[in-house]
Design a protein around this motif. Structure first.
Motif, PDB file in Angstrom:
ATOM      1  N   HIS A   8      24.489  32.323  38.788  1.00  0.00           N
ATOM      2  CA  HIS A   8      23.996  31.681  37.569  1.00  0.00           C
ATOM      3  C   HIS A   8      25.053  30.851  36.850  1.00  0.00           C
ATOM      4  O   HIS A   8      24.743  30.199  35.859  1.00  0.00           O
ATOM      5  N   SER A   9      26.284  30.908  37.288  1.00  0.00           N
ATOM      6  CA  SER A   9      27.366  30.207  36.567  1.00  0.00           C
ATOM      7  C   SER A   9      27.177  28.694  36.615  1.00  0.00           C
ATOM      8  O   SER A   9      27.155  28.081  37.688  1.00  0.00           O
ATOM      9  N   HIS A  10      27.050  28.092  35.422  1.00  0.00           N
ATOM     10  CA  HIS A  10      26.840  26.638  35.377  1.00  0.00           C
ATOM     11  C   HIS A  10      28.116  25.879  35.745  1.00  0.00           C
ATOM     12  O   HIS A  10      28.056  24.816  36.362  1.00  0.00           O
ATOM     13  N   ASP A  33      29.683  40.416  37.402  1.00  0.00           N
ATOM     14  CA  ASP A  33      29.660  40.246  35.944  1.00  0.00           C
ATOM     15  C   ASP A  33      30.974  39.613  35.483  1.00  0.00           C
ATOM     16  O   ASP A  33      32.039  40.239  35.559  1.00  0.00           O
ATOM     17  N   THR A  34      30.897  38.394  34.954  1.00  0.00           N
ATOM     18  CA  THR A  34      32.127  37.683  34.560  1.00  0.00           C
ATOM     19  C   THR A  34      32.736  38.219  33.265  1.00  0.00           C
ATOM     20  O   THR A  34      33.809  37.790  32.856  1.00  0.00           O
ATOM     21  N   ALA A  35      32.046  39.159  32.624  1.00  0.00           N
ATOM     22  CA  ALA A  35      32.642  39.816  31.445  1.00  0.00           C
ATOM     23  C   ALA A  35      33.685  40.849  31.870  1.00  0.00           C
ATOM     24  O   ALA A  35      34.477  41.307  31.043  1.00  0.00           O
ATOM     25  N   ASP A  62      39.412  26.091  37.785  1.00  0.00           N
ATOM     26  CA  ASP A  62      38.677  25.203  36.864  1.00  0.00           C
ATOM     27  C   ASP A  62      37.778  24.237  37.644  1.00  0.00           C
ATOM     28  O   ASP A  62      38.227  23.561  38.571  1.00  0.00           O
ATOM     29  N   SER A  63      36.526  24.163  37.199  1.00  0.00           N
ATOM     30  CA  SER A  63      35.517  23.401  37.948  1.00  0.00           C
ATOM     31  C   SER A  63      35.919  21.948  38.197  1.00  0.00           C
ATOM     32  O   SER A  63      35.801  21.455  39.319  1.00  0.00           O
ATOM     33  N   ASP A  64      36.383  21.268  37.159  1.00  0.00           N
ATOM     34  CA  ASP A  64      36.677  19.838  37.350  1.00  0.00           C
ATOM     35  C   ASP A  64      37.938  19.624  38.185  1.00  0.00           C
ATOM     36  O   ASP A  64      38.034  18.629  38.907  1.00  0.00           O
ATOM     37  N   GLU A 103      28.277  28.152  24.974  1.00  0.00           N
ATOM     38  CA  GLU A 103      27.206  29.032  25.438  1.00  0.00           C
ATOM     39  C   GLU A 103      27.779  30.278  26.110  1.00  0.00           C
ATOM     40  O   GLU A 103      27.259  31.389  25.919  1.00  0.00           O
ATOM     41  N   VAL A 104      28.844  30.099  26.897  1.00  0.00           N
ATOM     42  CA  VAL A 104      29.485  31.263  27.530  1.00  0.00           C
ATOM     43  C   VAL A 104      29.952  32.247  26.463  1.00  0.00           C
ATOM     44  O   VAL A 104      29.783  33.469  26.609  1.00  0.00           O
ATOM     45  N   GLU A 105      30.524  31.728  25.376  1.00  0.00           N
ATOM     46  CA  GLU A 105      30.984  32.625  24.307  1.00  0.00           C
ATOM     47  C   GLU A 105      29.823  33.462  23.770  1.00  0.00           C
ATOM     48  O   GLU A 105      29.952  34.675  23.549  1.00  0.00           O
TER      49      GLU A 105
END
Ligand SMILES: N[C@@H](CCC(=O)N[C@@H](CS)C(=O)NCC(=O)O)C(=O)O
Length: 194
Positions: A8-10, A33-35, A62-64, A103-105
């Protein structure tokens, strides 16, 4: 090549769409779980986040940065515009990353037991999401051309906000149109979590 991600990770999905588009095979490693805090879940990245790429001896965070690495090493023509330098495009990328991070926060705060309602810090995160989307609607021409990395980014943000119930009560007709169009691409549909 391995990509530490979650389905689900955007942030991870941007990279996965690019991998699909470039026809690069990758082994997906689900961080769960990324938490959580175990470094091994995150390929021992000190940031404890996904995505993380392992490319032979190289680890990329990092994605980029991962996307830029993939293009520099495997797609010199940069067919999806990952290495773009124009200010409007880079600002749009920053705004989308900021909206996704806000949103992640909210999601991880709730997942770790915090009630985010009525908390100024989290109200600001909601404000960032709404203001960021409204700003992007004003820049919609950036998403109107051939599907590229910027529009992959948009569809990841867009669908994730809807999935997790953080989409603000705003009418954003142009962005909606672009997200729907790009969402139909097979390389995008292939990365959509069940
Ligand atoms: N700037 C990073 C952000 C990555 C990120 O926030 N990933 C989320 C999952 S979508 C995460 O792993 N969050 C864990 C945390 O913040 O503790 C990137 O572009 O890769």
């Amino acid at each position: 090549m391995q990509l530490y991600h979650t389905p689900h990770s955007h942030f991870s999905r941007k990279v996965r769409i690019l991998l699909e588009g470039l026809g690069i095979a990758v082994e997906l490693v689900n961080a769960g779980d990324t938490a959580r805090q175990e470094p091994s879940r995150f390929g021992h990245s000190p940031l404890l986040r996904v995505p993380v790429l392992r490319d032979g001896e190289d680890w990329v965070f990092d994605s980029d940065v991962i996307s830029a690495h993939l293009v520099r090493t495997r797609d010199p023509a940069d067919r999806f515009g990952v290495l773009r330098h124009d200010l409007p495009g880079l600002n749009a990328r920053s705004v989308m990353n900021g909206v996704m991070a806000a949103e992640v926060e909210l999601i991880l705060a709730a997942r770790t037991g915090l009630d985010t309602r009525g908390q100024p810090r989290f109200d600001k995160a909601r404000q960032v999401i709404a203001a960021g989307l409204a700003w992007l609607e004003g820049q919609e021409a950036l998403f109107a051309g051939e599907p590229d990395y910027l529009s992959f980014h948009l569809v990841c943000l867009w669908e994730h906000l809807h999935r997790y119930g953080h989409f603000p009560p705003l009418a954003l007709p142009q962005l909606a149109r672009h997200a729907a169009r790009v969402g139909e691409l097979p390389i995008v549909a292939a990365t959509r979590a069940a």
